[in-house]
Design an enzyme around this catalytic site. Structure first.
Site, PDB file in Angstrom:
ATOM      1  N   GLU A   6      72.232 -41.399  44.785  1.00  0.00           N
ATOM      2  CA  GLU A   6      71.054 -40.972  44.012  1.00  0.00           C
ATOM      3  C   GLU A   6      69.915 -41.974  44.119  1.00  0.00           C
ATOM      4  O   GLU A   6      68.765 -41.605  43.919  1.00  0.00           O
ATOM      5  CB  GLU A   6      71.417 -40.694  42.547  1.00  0.00           C
ATOM      6  CG  GLU A   6      71.830 -41.915  41.758  1.00  0.00           C
ATOM      7  CD  GLU A   6      72.312 -41.563  40.343  1.00  0.00           C
ATOM      8  OE1 GLU A   6      73.048 -40.587  40.186  1.00  0.00           O
ATOM      9  OE2 GLU A   6      71.945 -42.296  39.404  1.00  0.00           O
ATOM     10  N   ARG A  54      80.547 -32.774  34.128  1.00  0.00           N
ATOM     11  CA  ARG A  54      80.653 -34.238  34.182  1.00  0.00           C
ATOM     12  C   ARG A  54      81.101 -34.736  32.816  1.00  0.00           C
ATOM     13  O   ARG A  54      80.553 -34.306  31.799  1.00  0.00           O
ATOM     14  CB  ARG A  54      79.301 -34.841  34.554  1.00  0.00           C
ATOM     15  CG  ARG A  54      79.375 -36.341  34.778  1.00  0.00           C
ATOM     16  CD  ARG A  54      78.011 -36.928  35.084  1.00  0.00           C
ATOM     17  NE  ARG A  54      77.358 -37.407  33.882  1.00  0.00           N
ATOM     18  CZ  ARG A  54      76.380 -38.318  33.862  1.00  0.00           C
ATOM     19  NH1 ARG A  54      75.938 -38.838  35.005  1.00  0.00           N
ATOM     20  NH2 ARG A  54      75.824 -38.693  32.734  1.00  0.00           N
ATOM     21  N   ASP A  93      80.781 -40.344  36.442  1.00  0.00           N
ATOM     22  CA  ASP A  93      79.813 -41.277  37.039  1.00  0.00           C
ATOM     23  C   ASP A  93      80.124 -42.703  36.569  1.00  0.00           C
ATOM     24  O   ASP A  93      80.006 -43.004  35.379  1.00  0.00           O
ATOM     25  CB  ASP A  93      78.401 -40.860  36.584  1.00  0.00           C
ATOM     26  CG  ASP A  93      77.287 -41.573  37.343  1.00  0.00           C
ATOM     27  OD1 ASP A  93      77.574 -42.595  37.993  1.00  0.00           O
ATOM     28  OD2 ASP A  93      76.130 -41.101  37.269  1.00  0.00           O
ATOM     29  N   GLU A 137      81.555 -40.771  40.996  1.00  0.00           N
ATOM     30  CA  GLU A 137      80.200 -41.073  41.480  1.00  0.00           C
ATOM     31  C   GLU A 137      79.862 -42.560  41.330  1.00  0.00           C
ATOM     32  O   GLU A 137      80.243 -43.182  40.331  1.00  0.00           O
ATOM     33  CB  GLU A 137      79.236 -40.223  40.643  1.00  0.00           C
ATOM     34  CG  GLU A 137      77.768 -40.464  40.888  1.00  0.00           C
ATOM     35  CD  GLU A 137      76.935 -39.497  40.045  1.00  0.00           C
ATOM     36  OE1 GLU A 137      77.428 -38.409  39.690  1.00  0.00           O
ATOM     37  OE2 GLU A 137      75.796 -39.842  39.738  1.00  0.00           O
ATOM     38  N   HIS A 186      78.466 -45.291  37.653  1.00  0.00           N
ATOM     39  CA  HIS A 186      77.135 -45.883  37.577  1.00  0.00           C
ATOM     40  C   HIS A 186      77.037 -47.315  38.118  1.00  0.00           C
ATOM     41  O   HIS A 186      76.481 -48.211  37.473  1.00  0.00           O
ATOM     42  CB  HIS A 186      76.573 -45.791  36.150  1.00  0.00           C
ATOM     43  CG  HIS A 186      75.146 -45.342  36.130  1.00  0.00           C
ATOM     44  ND1 HIS A 186      74.093 -46.218  36.075  1.00  0.00           N
ATOM     45  CD2 HIS A 186      74.604 -44.114  36.190  1.00  0.00           C
ATOM     46  CE1 HIS A 186      72.967 -45.537  36.097  1.00  0.00           C
ATOM     47  NE2 HIS A 186      73.245 -44.260  36.173  1.00  0.00           N
ATOM     48  N   ARG A 232      74.151 -37.776  47.413  1.00  0.00           N
ATOM     49  CA  ARG A 232      73.474 -37.450  46.159  1.00  0.00           C
ATOM     50  C   ARG A 232      71.958 -37.634  46.173  1.00  0.00           C
ATOM     51  O   ARG A 232      71.343 -37.620  45.103  1.00  0.00           O
ATOM     52  CB  ARG A 232      74.053 -38.327  45.031  1.00  0.00           C
ATOM     53  CG  ARG A 232      75.511 -38.168  44.825  1.00  0.00           C
ATOM     54  CD  ARG A 232      75.890 -37.516  43.528  1.00  0.00           C
ATOM     55  NE  ARG A 232      75.168 -37.988  42.376  1.00  0.00           N
ATOM     56  CZ  ARG A 232      74.488 -37.169  41.558  1.00  0.00           C
ATOM     57  NH1 ARG A 232      74.427 -35.890  41.797  1.00  0.00           N
ATOM     58  NH2 ARG A 232      73.879 -37.662  40.512  1.00  0.00           N
ATOM     59  N   TRP A 236      72.945 -51.684  35.971  1.00  0.00           N
ATOM     60  CA  TRP A 236      73.044 -50.739  34.841  1.00  0.00           C
ATOM     61  C   TRP A 236      73.633 -49.421  35.321  1.00  0.00           C
ATOM     62  O   TRP A 236      73.339 -48.958  36.389  1.00  0.00           O
ATOM     63  CB  TRP A 236      71.664 -50.470  34.229  1.00  0.00           C
ATOM     64  CG  TRP A 236      71.767 -49.380  33.199  1.00  0.00           C
ATOM     65  CD1 TRP A 236      72.338 -49.437  31.977  1.00  0.00           C
ATOM     66  CD2 TRP A 236      71.312 -48.019  33.349  1.00  0.00           C
ATOM     67  NE1 TRP A 236      72.281 -48.221  31.347  1.00  0.00           N
ATOM     68  CE2 TRP A 236      71.656 -47.338  32.170  1.00  0.00           C
ATOM     69  CE3 TRP A 236      70.669 -47.330  34.387  1.00  0.00           C
ATOM     70  CZ2 TRP A 236      71.371 -45.976  31.982  1.00  0.00           C
ATOM     71  CZ3 TRP A 236      70.360 -45.994  34.199  1.00  0.00           C
ATOM     72  CH2 TRP A 236      70.709 -45.324  32.992  1.00  0.00           C
ATOM     73  N   TYR A 272      76.688 -45.981  29.170  1.00  0.00           N
ATOM     74  CA  TYR A 272      75.959 -45.052  30.027  1.00  0.00           C
ATOM     75  C   TYR A 272      76.510 -43.625  29.858  1.00  0.00           C
ATOM     76  O   TYR A 272      77.721 -43.421  29.901  1.00  0.00           O
ATOM     77  CB  TYR A 272      76.052 -45.462  31.513  1.00  0.00           C
ATOM     78  CG  TYR A 272      75.565 -44.324  32.364  1.00  0.00           C
ATOM     79  CD1 TYR A 272      74.199 -44.079  32.469  1.00  0.00           C
ATOM     80  CD2 TYR A 272      76.457 -43.425  32.955  1.00  0.00           C
ATOM     81  CE1 TYR A 272      73.732 -42.971  33.153  1.00  0.00           C
ATOM     82  CE2 TYR A 272      75.998 -42.319  33.644  1.00  0.00           C
ATOM     83  CZ  TYR A 272      74.629 -42.096  33.744  1.00  0.00           C
ATOM     84  OH  TYR A 272      74.174 -40.992  34.404  1.00  0.00           O
ATOM     85  N   GLU A 293      73.408 -31.149  40.357  1.00  0.00           N
ATOM     86  CA  GLU A 293      73.388 -31.677  38.992  1.00  0.00           C
ATOM     87  C   GLU A 293      72.256 -30.980  38.211  1.00  0.00           C
ATOM     88  O   GLU A 293      71.148 -30.833  38.717  1.00  0.00           O
ATOM     89  CB  GLU A 293      73.139 -33.191  39.002  1.00  0.00           C
ATOM     90  CG  GLU A 293      73.156 -33.799  37.607  1.00  0.00           C
ATOM     91  CD  GLU A 293      72.956 -35.321  37.611  1.00  0.00           C
ATOM     92  OE1 GLU A 293      72.360 -35.836  38.585  1.00  0.00           O
ATOM     93  OE2 GLU A 293      73.407 -35.976  36.661  1.00  0.00           O
TER      94      GLU A 293
HETATM   95  O1  EZ4 Z   1      71.007 -42.826  35.632  1.00  0.00           O
HETATM   96  O2  EZ4 Z   1      68.523 -40.348  36.114  1.00  0.00           O
HETATM   97  O3  EZ4 Z   1      73.903 -38.934  37.782  1.00  0.00           O
HETATM   98  N1  EZ4 Z   1      72.971 -39.160  37.073  1.00  0.00           N
HETATM   99  C1  EZ4 Z   1      72.517 -40.373  36.758  1.00  0.00           C
HETATM  100  C2  EZ4 Z   1      71.258 -40.456  35.918  1.00  0.00           C
HETATM  101  C3  EZ4 Z   1      70.454 -41.699  36.255  1.00  0.00           C
HETATM  102  C4  EZ4 Z   1      69.018 -41.580  35.775  1.00  0.00           C
HETATM  103  C5  EZ4 Z   1      68.161 -42.620  36.427  1.00  0.00           C
HETATM  104  O4  EZ4 Z   1      66.825 -42.294  36.338  1.00  0.00           O
HETATM  105  O5  EZ4 Z   1      73.105 -41.355  37.160  1.00  0.00           O
HETATM  106  O6  EZ4 Z   1      71.585 -40.430  34.552  1.00  0.00           O
HETATM  107 CO    CO Z   2      74.548 -40.816  38.695  1.00  0.00          CO
END
Ligand code: EZ4
Ligand code: CO
Length: 404
Positions: A264, A149, A212, A238, A214, A285, A404, A161, A341
């Site tokens: 996730e 990643r 990701d 992702e 996010h 996920r 976030w 992030y 992951e």
């Molecule tokens: O933001 O685990 O793909 N992984 C992620 C992680 C999440 C945190 C949240 O608790 O997106 O870094």
């Molecule tokens: Co993620």
């Protein structure tokens, strides 16, 4: 001969970061462990387990795994959501652990046995700028990893992030309030193609690259991003939009063939059903802990299998070595598995949860210890008491809150 549960204890500690662990003990002296960690909301799951679930488990038969799941899920009336599902997930993991120990078999054998020799994992490379990221990617390559990643800094943003100053990225920060960071979609979207282009040029065509986003983009921004990075042949993109508006992914899907991964933060098969049945994603996920444990996750993967979707479970540092073990046992025995992951843990976490699973050359092995193969060093855990810690929150430059 029927065994019965005599205790269900909840242990909360903070070796490097917070973990909530459930320990179930039977009359025959078999101990099963489950992970119930929900990052930033640890004490609410601990209370759910201690105050509402543990008393119900006493004197029940630990081998009735599916019945216990149905009882805790359907019997609660107020159900679903991360707190409930992580609590049920911990019970489920602990009961599979107990069954494995009773049978003298690793859990993957109880789930049907191996379908693959090794479970590929992806890890996290990151850097504030492109040269730093390329250096990080090279280090991952040297460890034999082929799924990587990649996250980078964004000019104009001071916190991003997936990128940190420390060698190990840990998004949750200790303290009574979440930290805040700023995000602007335009800055990020214009930067990412340059970053992925540089990484792809360096690694060549055979390395699987992941990224990701996010949860931060609107549907049209997400569609544009997926299209703009298509030529770099990502293994997956992702969380390109927030998960609540699932129809948003149709626009992304129609705009590009960049593979999509999401889920996730999902907790049940019903959170995943629409996206899977409509073939709007390529990878689901859900983490074993946050989606009701091994029993429920298997159902999610079975639904996915019927629709050409593969499992790619969440495995950050907030998924404890116990839940990661559950994921590896499932991965070893589930055909439609994409990649796991694996963010890794501090030395202290490995010592608190000694484990039979292992990671090397970009792959994970469940090990052959009975059950899930993870132990708990209670004394060491309790030397590190719980400390409030939160994931950051994000705002745009105009001050409005963003995912976030
Ligand atoms: O933001 O685990 O793909 N992984 C992620 C992680 C999440 C945190 C949240 O608790 O997106 O870094
Ligand atoms: Co993620």
């Amino acid at each position: 001969m029927t065994d019965r549960i005599v205790s269900a204890e909840v242990l909360v500690g903070s070796p490097t970061r917070n973990y909530v662990t459930l320990r179930i003990t039977t009359a025959d002296g078999i101990v099963g462990l489950g992970d119930a960690t929900v990052n930033g909301r640890e004490l609410s799951v601990a209370s759910y387990l201690r105050d509402h679930i543990a008393p119900l488990l006493i004197d029940t038969d630990p081998s009735r795994i599916e019945d216990t799941w149905q009882y805790l899920y359907r019997g609660a009336y107020w159900r679903r959501g991360p707190i409930t599902m992580a609590a049920i997930g911990a019970v489920d993991m602990a009961l599979w652990d107990i069954l494995g120990k009773r049978a003298g078999l690793p859990v993957y054998q109880l789930l049907g046995g191996r379908v693959r020799d090794a479970v590929p994992y992806y890890s996290h490379a990151f850097g504030w700028d492109i040269p730093a990221l390329l250096e990080s990617v090279a280090e991952h390559r040297e460890r034999g990893e082929t799924y990587i990643r990649v996250q980078s800094g964004v000019p104009g943003l001071d916190k991003v992030y997936g990128v940190s100053k420390d060698p190990n990225y840990e998004p949750a920060g200790r303290g009574a309030r979440p930290s805040e960071e700023h995000f602007e979609p335009g800055l990020y979207m214009r930067n990412l193609p340059k970053v992925l282009g540089a990484v792809r040029d360096m690694v060549g065509p055979d390395i699987h690259l992941l990224h990701d986003a996010h949860h931060r983009l609107t549907p049209t921004q997400a569609a544009r991003l997926a299209k703009s990075v298509e030529e770099f042949d990502l293994f997956w993109l992702e969380d390109v939009t927030p998960a609540e508006d699932q129809e948003a992914l149709r626009l992304v899907r129609n705009a590009s063939v960049t593979p999509l991964a999401i889920g996730e933060v999902f907790n049940t098969i019903w959170d995943c059903q629409y996206l899977i049945e409509n073939r709007l994603i390529d990878y689901i996920r859900t983490a074993i802990v946050h989606a009701g444990g091994i029993s429920h996750s298997r159902k999610i993967y079975a639904l996915a299998e019927a629709h050409g979707v593969k499992a790619g479970p969440h495995g950050p540092s907030d998924v404890s070595p116990i839940a990661l073990a559950a994921s590896i046992h499932l991965a070893a025995s589930t055909h439609n598995w994409g990649v796991q992951e694996y963010m890794g843990y501090s030395e202290l976490v490995h010592e608190v949860f000694p484990h039979a699973w292992s990671a090397s050359d970009g792959t994970l092995q469940p090990g052959d210890a009975p059950g899930l193969g993870v132990e708990l060093n209670e004394e060491l855990l309790l030397q590190h008491p719980y400390e409030p810690a939160y994931l950051p929150t994000a705002r745009r430059f105009d001050g409005s809150v963003l995912d976030w």
